[in-house]
Design a protein around this motif. Structure first.
Motif, PDB file in Angstrom:
ATOM      1  N   ILE A  47      -2.748  -5.033  15.962  1.00 47.14           N
ATOM      2  CA  ILE A  47      -2.550  -3.681  16.492  1.00 47.14           C
ATOM      3  C   ILE A  47      -1.482  -2.946  15.690  1.00 47.14           C
ATOM      4  O   ILE A  47      -1.653  -1.770  15.322  1.00 47.14           O
ATOM      5  CB  ILE A  47      -2.171  -3.742  17.982  1.00 47.14           C
ATOM      6  CG1 ILE A  47      -3.357  -4.256  18.815  1.00 47.14           C
ATOM      7  CG2 ILE A  47      -1.727  -2.360  18.483  1.00 47.14           C
ATOM      8  CD1 ILE A  47      -3.021  -4.488  20.270  1.00 47.14           C
ATOM      9  N   LEU A  48      -0.380  -3.628  15.391  1.00 48.49           N
ATOM     10  CA  LEU A  48       0.683  -3.001  14.614  1.00 48.49           C
ATOM     11  C   LEU A  48       0.211  -2.675  13.201  1.00 48.49           C
ATOM     12  O   LEU A  48       0.574  -1.636  12.635  1.00 48.49           O
ATOM     13  CB  LEU A  48       1.905  -3.926  14.567  1.00 48.49           C
ATOM     14  CG  LEU A  48       2.605  -4.170  15.910  1.00 48.49           C
ATOM     15  CD1 LEU A  48       3.748  -5.161  15.745  1.00 48.49           C
ATOM     16  CD2 LEU A  48       3.121  -2.859  16.497  1.00 48.49           C
ATOM     17  N   PHE A  49      -0.600  -3.554  12.635  1.00 53.92           N
ATOM     18  CA  PHE A  49      -1.149  -3.267  11.315  1.00 53.92           C
ATOM     19  C   PHE A  49      -2.044  -2.029  11.357  1.00 53.92           C
ATOM     20  O   PHE A  49      -1.998  -1.179  10.460  1.00 53.92           O
ATOM     21  CB  PHE A  49      -1.938  -4.464  10.802  1.00 53.92           C
ATOM     22  CG  PHE A  49      -2.639  -4.208   9.491  1.00 53.92           C
ATOM     23  CD1 PHE A  49      -1.920  -4.187   8.313  1.00 53.92           C
ATOM     24  CD2 PHE A  49      -4.004  -3.995   9.460  1.00 53.92           C
ATOM     25  CE1 PHE A  49      -2.560  -3.946   7.101  1.00 53.92           C
ATOM     26  CE2 PHE A  49      -4.647  -3.752   8.255  1.00 53.92           C
ATOM     27  CZ  PHE A  49      -3.924  -3.733   7.074  1.00 53.92           C
ATOM     28  N   ALA A 105       0.836  -1.209   0.000  1.00 55.73           N
ATOM     29  CA  ALA A 105       0.000   0.000   0.000  1.00 55.73           C
ATOM     30  C   ALA A 105       0.866   1.252   0.000  1.00 55.73           C
ATOM     31  O   ALA A 105       0.592   2.222  -0.719  1.00 55.73           O
ATOM     32  CB  ALA A 105      -0.928  -0.016   1.211  1.00 55.73           C
ATOM     33  N   ALA A 106       1.934   1.241   0.819  1.00 55.47           N
ATOM     34  CA  ALA A 106       2.855   2.385   0.841  1.00 55.47           C
ATOM     35  C   ALA A 106       3.524   2.564  -0.517  1.00 55.47           C
ATOM     36  O   ALA A 106       3.749   3.698  -0.974  1.00 55.47           O
ATOM     37  CB  ALA A 106       3.911   2.185   1.931  1.00 55.47           C
ATOM     38  N   VAL A 119     -14.303   4.382  13.890  1.00 61.82           N
ATOM     39  CA  VAL A 119     -13.738   5.599  14.485  1.00 61.82           C
ATOM     40  C   VAL A 119     -13.214   6.531  13.396  1.00 61.82           C
ATOM     41  O   VAL A 119     -13.411   7.752  13.453  1.00 61.82           O
ATOM     42  CB  VAL A 119     -12.615   5.239  15.479  1.00 61.82           C
ATOM     43  CG1 VAL A 119     -11.869   6.494  15.928  1.00 61.82           C
ATOM     44  CG2 VAL A 119     -13.199   4.520  16.693  1.00 61.82           C
ATOM     45  N   VAL A 120     -12.566   5.963  12.388  1.00 61.19           N
ATOM     46  CA  VAL A 120     -12.042   6.775  11.285  1.00 61.19           C
ATOM     47  C   VAL A 120     -13.188   7.496  10.574  1.00 61.19           C
ATOM     48  O   VAL A 120     -13.072   8.670  10.212  1.00 61.19           O
ATOM     49  CB  VAL A 120     -11.253   5.907  10.288  1.00 61.19           C
ATOM     50  CG1 VAL A 120     -10.932   6.696   9.015  1.00 61.19           C
ATOM     51  CG2 VAL A 120      -9.960   5.420  10.918  1.00 61.19           C
ATOM     52  N   GLU A 174      -2.153   1.650   9.441  1.00 63.81           N
ATOM     53  CA  GLU A 174      -3.349   2.226   8.835  1.00 63.81           C
ATOM     54  C   GLU A 174      -3.585   3.656   9.321  1.00 63.81           C
ATOM     55  O   GLU A 174      -4.046   4.516   8.564  1.00 63.81           O
ATOM     56  CB  GLU A 174      -4.562   1.356   9.161  1.00 63.81           C
ATOM     57  CG  GLU A 174      -4.570   0.002   8.496  1.00 63.81           C
ATOM     58  CD  GLU A 174      -4.769   0.120   7.004  1.00 63.81           C
ATOM     59  OE1 GLU A 174      -3.748   0.304   6.299  1.00 63.81           O
ATOM     60  OE2 GLU A 174      -5.903   0.046   6.545  1.00 63.81           O
ATOM     61  N   VAL A 175      -3.289   3.904  10.581  1.00 64.34           N
ATOM     62  CA  VAL A 175      -3.390   5.269  11.108  1.00 64.34           C
ATOM     63  C   VAL A 175      -2.462   6.196  10.326  1.00 64.34           C
ATOM     64  O   VAL A 175      -2.826   7.330   9.971  1.00 64.34           O
ATOM     65  CB  VAL A 175      -3.043   5.300  12.611  1.00 64.34           C
ATOM     66  CG1 VAL A 175      -2.898   6.739  13.103  1.00 64.34           C
ATOM     67  CG2 VAL A 175      -4.117   4.581  13.421  1.00 64.34           C
ATOM     68  N   ALA A 176      -1.260   5.716  10.029  1.00 59.58           N
ATOM     69  CA  ALA A 176      -0.309   6.511   9.248  1.00 59.58           C
ATOM     70  C   ALA A 176      -0.842   6.773   7.848  1.00 59.58           C
ATOM     71  O   ALA A 176      -0.681   7.878   7.299  1.00 59.58           O
ATOM     72  CB  ALA A 176       1.034   5.795   9.189  1.00 59.58           C
ATOM     73  N   THR A 177      -1.506   5.768   7.255  1.00 63.09           N
ATOM     74  CA  THR A 177      -2.048   5.926   5.902  1.00 63.09           C
ATOM     75  C   THR A 177      -3.130   6.998   5.875  1.00 63.09           C
ATOM     76  O   THR A 177      -3.099   7.911   5.043  1.00 63.09           O
ATOM     77  CB  THR A 177      -2.624   4.589   5.406  1.00 63.09           C
ATOM     78  OG1 THR A 177      -1.584   3.615   5.362  1.00 63.09           O
ATOM     79  CG2 THR A 177      -3.231   4.732   4.023  1.00 63.09           C
ATOM     80  N   PHE A 178      -4.092   6.885   6.778  1.00 61.78           N
ATOM     81  CA  PHE A 178      -5.145   7.904   6.830  1.00 61.78           C
ATOM     82  C   PHE A 178      -4.580   9.250   7.263  1.00 61.78           C
ATOM     83  O   PHE A 178      -5.044  10.300   6.809  1.00 61.78           O
ATOM     84  CB  PHE A 178      -6.257   7.461   7.786  1.00 61.78           C
ATOM     85  CG  PHE A 178      -7.238   6.499   7.173  1.00 61.78           C
ATOM     86  CD1 PHE A 178      -8.232   6.947   6.329  1.00 61.78           C
ATOM     87  CD2 PHE A 178      -7.141   5.140   7.430  1.00 61.78           C
ATOM     88  CE1 PHE A 178      -9.137   6.067   5.758  1.00 61.78           C
ATOM     89  CE2 PHE A 178      -8.045   4.250   6.858  1.00 61.78           C
ATOM     90  CZ  PHE A 178      -9.042   4.717   6.021  1.00 61.78           C
ATOM     91  N   GLY A 179      -3.585   9.216   8.146  1.00 58.40           N
ATOM     92  CA  GLY A 179      -2.974  10.456   8.606  1.00 58.40           C
ATOM     93  C   GLY A 179      -2.378  11.250   7.464  1.00 58.40           C
ATOM     94  O   GLY A 179      -2.477  12.487   7.426  1.00 58.40           O
ATOM     95  N   ALA A 180      -1.768  10.562   6.499  1.00 58.82           N
ATOM     96  CA  ALA A 180      -1.198  11.248   5.338  1.00 58.82           C
ATOM     97  C   ALA A 180      -2.284  11.972   4.557  1.00 58.82           C
ATOM     98  O   ALA A 180      -2.093  13.112   4.096  1.00 58.82           O
ATOM     99  CB  ALA A 180      -0.471  10.247   4.447  1.00 58.82           C
TER     100      ALA A 180
END
Length: 287
Positions: A113-115, A43-44, A272-273, A119-125
Motif C-alpha cells: 500500500i505504501l509503495f 525512480a525519483a 484504475v490509472v 506510485e500515485v505521487a509519480t503519476f500525479g507529477a
C-alpha cells in the motif's frame, strides 16, 4: 515485496541461493520490506536527474553538463537494485524458505500500500505537468484521432482483466485451485494483449500519423504518461506470471495467498490509472 509468503516447505539451503536480497534487511524487520522504497527512491532519482540534465543545458547552465547524465545512471542503478531485491526476495526466495506468518503477511500488504502511494505521487507529477500545459492556449492542430476503437477495446480488455483477477482470488480463497489457475491465466493473457495493443497504438501514431515526441508539449505528456503506464503493466504482467507459475506448483491455498493478494492490489492500481488516463488524455484532449 509483499509476495513472500506462501510455501510451507523449508529446504534449508535455499536451493544454493545465497544472494543479498535473501538477508534480513534492515536488521530486525524480518522481511526485506524496504526494497520497494529503495525502488521508489531510484525512480525519483531518475526524475531528479532529468531536471539536472535540463539545468545543465543552454548558454548559462546551472550545473555541469555531466551532472545530469551521471545522476541518471545512478538513479537507474538504484532503481534496478531495489527492483531486484524486491522481486527476488518476494517471489523467488520463498521457493526454498517457509512463508510468512499472519503478522508478516499484514506487514507486507501494508508495504505494498505504501509503495502504491509513492506510485500515485509519480503519476500525479505527470498529470500536474499535463494540466499545466492545458492551462494555456490549446490547439488540436497536429493531434491524431486519439479516442479510437483500438483504445476503447484495449480499455475494455484491461477492465475485464481486473474482474478475472478478482474472481481468481475469490476462487483461491474457496480452495478452488483449478478455477483460480484458469482465471489467473486468463488475466495474464489479457494483460499481454493489452500491452500488444498499446504497442500497436504507438506504431499507428508514430508511423502512420507522424505523431512523435517532437510534436510539442502534449506529445511529451502523452508518451510520458502512457509509456510510464505501459511499463507498470509490463511489470504487473511479470508479477502475475511468477504468481501463475507458483500456482501451478501448488504453492497457494485458502490460508496462504499473500502473493496473490498483493499482486492483485498492484494490478487493480494500474487498471484504475489507465481509466483515469483515458478520461484525461484521450477524452480530455478532444474537448
Amino acid at each position: 515485496m509483499s509476495l513472500a509468503d506462501d510455501t510451507t516447505e523449508d529446504h534449508g539451503d535455499h536451493g544454493g541461493h545465497h544472494l543479498p536480497a535473501v538477508e534480513d534487511w534492515p536488521r530486525g524487520f524480518g522481511e526485506a520490506s524496504w526494497w520497494p522504497f529503495v525502488t521508489a527512491a531510484g525512480a525519483a532519482g531518475i526524475y531528479l536527474a532529468a531536471a539536472l540534465f535540463v539545468l545543465g543545458r543552454g548558454t548559462e547552465p546551472l550545473v555541469g553538463p555531466m551532472v545530469g547524465p551521471a545522476a541518471i545512471i545512478a538513479g537507474v542503478v538504484v532503481f534496478l537494485v531495489g527492483l531486484y531485491g524486491w522481486l527476488y526476495h518476494a517471489f523467488v526466495v520463498n521457493f526454498w524458505e517457509q512463508g510468512t506468518d499472519e503478522h508478516g503477511a499484514g506487514t507486507l500488504r501494508l508495504a505494498m500500500i505504501l509503495f502504491l502511494v509513492s506510485e500515485v505521487a509519480t503519476f500525479g507529477a505527470g498529470f500536474v505537468y499535463y494540466f499545466f500545459i492545458r492551462a494555456g492556449e490549446w490547439s488540436h492542430e497536429g493531434l491524431p484521432h486519439l479516442l479510437s476503437s483500438l483504445v476503447l477495446v484495449n480499455t475494455g480488455i484491461l477492465i475485464v482483466s481486473s474482474f478475472t483477477l478478482h474472481y481468481a482470488h475469490v476462487a483461491l480463497r474457496k480452495n478452488n485451485r483449478t478455477r483460480f489457475l484458469q482465471l489467473l491465466g486468463l488475466t495474464l493473457l489479457l494483460g499481454v494483449v493489452f500491452i500488444g495493443g498499446q504497442v500497436l497504438e504507438y506504431y499507428e501514431f508514430i508511423v502512420n500519423e507522424n505523431f512523435t515526441l517532437a510534436e510539442g508539449a502534449f506529445a511529451s505528456a502523452f508518451y510520458g504518461l502512457t509509456g510510464l503506464h505501459g511499463l507498470h503493466v509490463s511489470m504487473g504482467a511479470v508479477l502475475l506470471g511468477i504468481v501463475f507459475v507458483r500456482g501451478l506448483k501448488g504453492q497457494y491455498s485458502a490460508d496462504r495467498h499473500t502473493s496473490v493478494s498483493t499482486a492483485s492490489m498492484y494490478w487493480h492500481f494500474v487498471d484504475v490509472v489507465w481509466v483515469f488516463l483515458v478520461v484525461v488524455l484521450y477524452v480530455g484532449a478532444t474537448l
